[in-house]
Scaffold this active site. Structure first.
Site, PDB file in Angstrom:
ATOM      1  N   CYS A 375       9.801  12.894  38.710  1.00  0.00           N
ATOM      2  CA  CYS A 375       8.388  12.641  38.337  1.00  0.00           C
ATOM      3  C   CYS A 375       7.757  13.876  37.697  1.00  0.00           C
ATOM      4  O   CYS A 375       6.553  14.133  37.875  1.00  0.00           O
ATOM      5  CB  CYS A 375       7.559  12.201  39.530  1.00  0.00           C
ATOM      6  SG  CYS A 375       8.115  10.661  40.241  1.00  0.00           S
ATOM      7  N   ALA A 376       8.577  14.645  37.000  1.00  0.00           N
ATOM      8  CA  ALA A 376       8.050  15.802  36.275  1.00  0.00           C
ATOM      9  C   ALA A 376       8.792  15.848  34.935  1.00  0.00           C
ATOM     10  O   ALA A 376       9.436  16.844  34.596  1.00  0.00           O
ATOM     11  CB  ALA A 376       8.270  17.075  37.087  1.00  0.00           C
TER      12      ALA A 376
END
Ligand SMILES: Cc1ncc(COP(=O)(O)O)c(C=O)c1O
Length: 466
Positions: A375-376
């Site tokens: 999620c980055a």
């Protein structure tokens, strides 16, 4: 209580999982940056409280009163944990993501024709501290240094260039990819210097380092801080937004309904004060008890012992991994600097798909890691040096339901209970993968971007059913 007293008190610590060859092995959890297991004293406190459980705030019965009392006591414990004074509010949410969205909802989306507010953030952020800001303004990013740390000179330059236009700076306390810890108080001083505010995403920081929001008249204070209990050995569904500012007192709350009001007539509504007005409906009282209990435990053993232990693990892992020329480490590989970062290590094995490595570690080593972009996406793509063209090409594949070419790394993340022996097992497994000595024949599921060993299925109902 000492750290060693807690290290054995992890729920499920000795659970064995089935491996590809039919044998069983004690599970090694190196996925603590995603979520940590439960601490036994937390589970026990929750069980104990369940006997007294009732809804809060609205009852005169003993159970309702004791539940309300516990709920507010817990709020004090959490406020103290982050150094929040009586002018601040601790608002309970589901998790960090909800806390940041709640804050973002307070920064009004401008009407057509109005200038959008500028939010300065960094390339290092988790999507939960990036996407909510895109909804309400123009998001600009402080660049990275070649080692993946935030480029502070670029941060300073952007702060100056957009002085007067930046409303908020959104920065992570620590990276969930490289474990880098950011100098949030230095940044806060600069941010306040241009009349803006700062929110710190403390999802990764809170389990590993003390947080101090500092008094609101201190130039280094943190205006808003968000974190989640499920990353702190208390996974009962609670998160926190600490706010030292009263922007939540203006207008109607984001969610309205039970618990948020003082008076309602058919014509009028009078909202309650903070934090009630921002906690619509029945709160997660069990979650709050769990979070308060884990904080009391952390207070008792002290962060120093957690930091020392996790730094030793990180240093040992980096030492072993950096001796393998086939292993690529992202972020600072220096074992000597383990005290200055979190025990979160991202790596790849040259020419082996990260999804395959994760599968082999699980099916043949009983090790739980995470792989992908965590999620980055912008940050991981930068660390990997993925060009814009390649990123675009991969977007095309994903949209066509092929996730097999997603760039990514393996992430190993430590908690206070992990051991050197577990790291040795991981390193031995990585060596075995490098030497191509793994046993399974792994088939790629393109749509899911996952590898599974041919002829083997995990038998979940044999260990747990609802
Ligand atoms: C840095 C960071 N921020 C935010 C989040 C989101 O946390 P949650 O899933 O608890 O909302 C995570 C989760 O991994 C994280 O690592």
């Amino acid at each position: 209580m000492k750290l060693s007293d807690l290290q054995t008190k992890i729920v499920g610590l000795d659970e064995e999982v089935m491996l590809l060859d039919g044998s069983k092995r004690r599970y090694v959890n190196f996925d603590n940056a995603s979520s940590t297991p439960t601490l036994l004293p937390v589970q026990q406190k929750v069980d104990e409280f369940c006997k007294w459980y009732s809804n809060v705030h609205r009852g005169t019965g003993f159970k309702s009163q004791i539940s309300s009392w516990v709920f507010e006591e817990a709020r004090h414990i959490i406020a103290e944990f982050v150094g929040a004074d009586e002018k601040s509010s601790v608002i309970f949410c589901k998790n960090t993501t909800e806390a940041i969205n709640k804050l973002a909802a307070r920064f009004r989306c401008p009407a057509a024709g109005e200038d959008k507010p500028i939010i300065l953030t960094t390339i290092m952020e988790h999507h939960s501290n990036e996407l909510p800001w895109r909804k309400i303004g123009e998001v600009i990013h402080a660049e990275l240094n070649p080692d993946g740390t935030i480029n502070i000179a670029d941060f300073d330059e952007k702060l100056e260039k957009y002085r007067g236009k930046i409303q908020l700076v959104a920065v992570t306390g620590a990276s969930n990819v490289t474990g880098y810890i950011n100098p949030v108080h230095d940044l806060a001083r600069k941010v306040h210097g241009i009349g803006a505010q700062i929110v710190v995403d403390a999802a990764q920081l809170a389990p590993h380092r003390p947080i101090d929001v500092k008094p609101s008249d201190d130039p280094e204070h943190l205006d808003y801080v968000a974190f989640s209990a499920h990353k702190m050995y208390a996974p009962y569904g609670i998160g926190v937004l600490v706010t030292t500012k009263n922007i939540f007192k203006i207008g109607a709350p984001q969610h309205v309904g039970g618990g948020t009001v003082d008076i309602v007539s058919l014509e009028n509504v009078y909202w309650k004060d903070l934090p009630d007005r921002e906690e619509a409906g029945t709160p997660d009282i069990i979650g709050v008890v769990a979070l308060a209990k884990v904080i009391l435990l952390i207070n008792e053993i002290g962060f120093k012992s957690i930091i020392d232990h996790e730094a030793k693990l990180t240093s040992h892992a980096l030492e072993r991994l950096s001796k393998m020329p086939e292993v690529i480490l992202y972020g600072d590989p220096d074992p000597e600097k383990a005290q200055t970062r979190l025990g979160v290590i991202s790596l790849n094995i040259k020419d082996v798909d990260h999804a395959l490595v994760a599968a082999i570690l699980s099916y043949e080593g009983g090790i739980g890691v995470r792989n992908g972009c965590f999620c980055a996406h912008p940050y991981v793509k930068r660390l990997l040096g993925v060009s814009r063209e390649d990123a675009k090409r991969v977007e095309g594949y994903i949209l066509a339901r092929d996730r097999s070419k997603i760039p990514g790394t393996i992430r190993v993340s430590f908690g206070l209970y992990n051991s050197k022996e577990e790291i040795d097992h991981l390193c031995d497994m990585i060596k075995m993968i490098i030497e191509k000595k793994y046993k399974g024949k792994y088939l790629l599921n393109k749509e899911r971007g996952e590898y599974n060993p041919e002829g083997f299925r995990m038998d979940f109902p044999s260990v747990f059913t609802l």
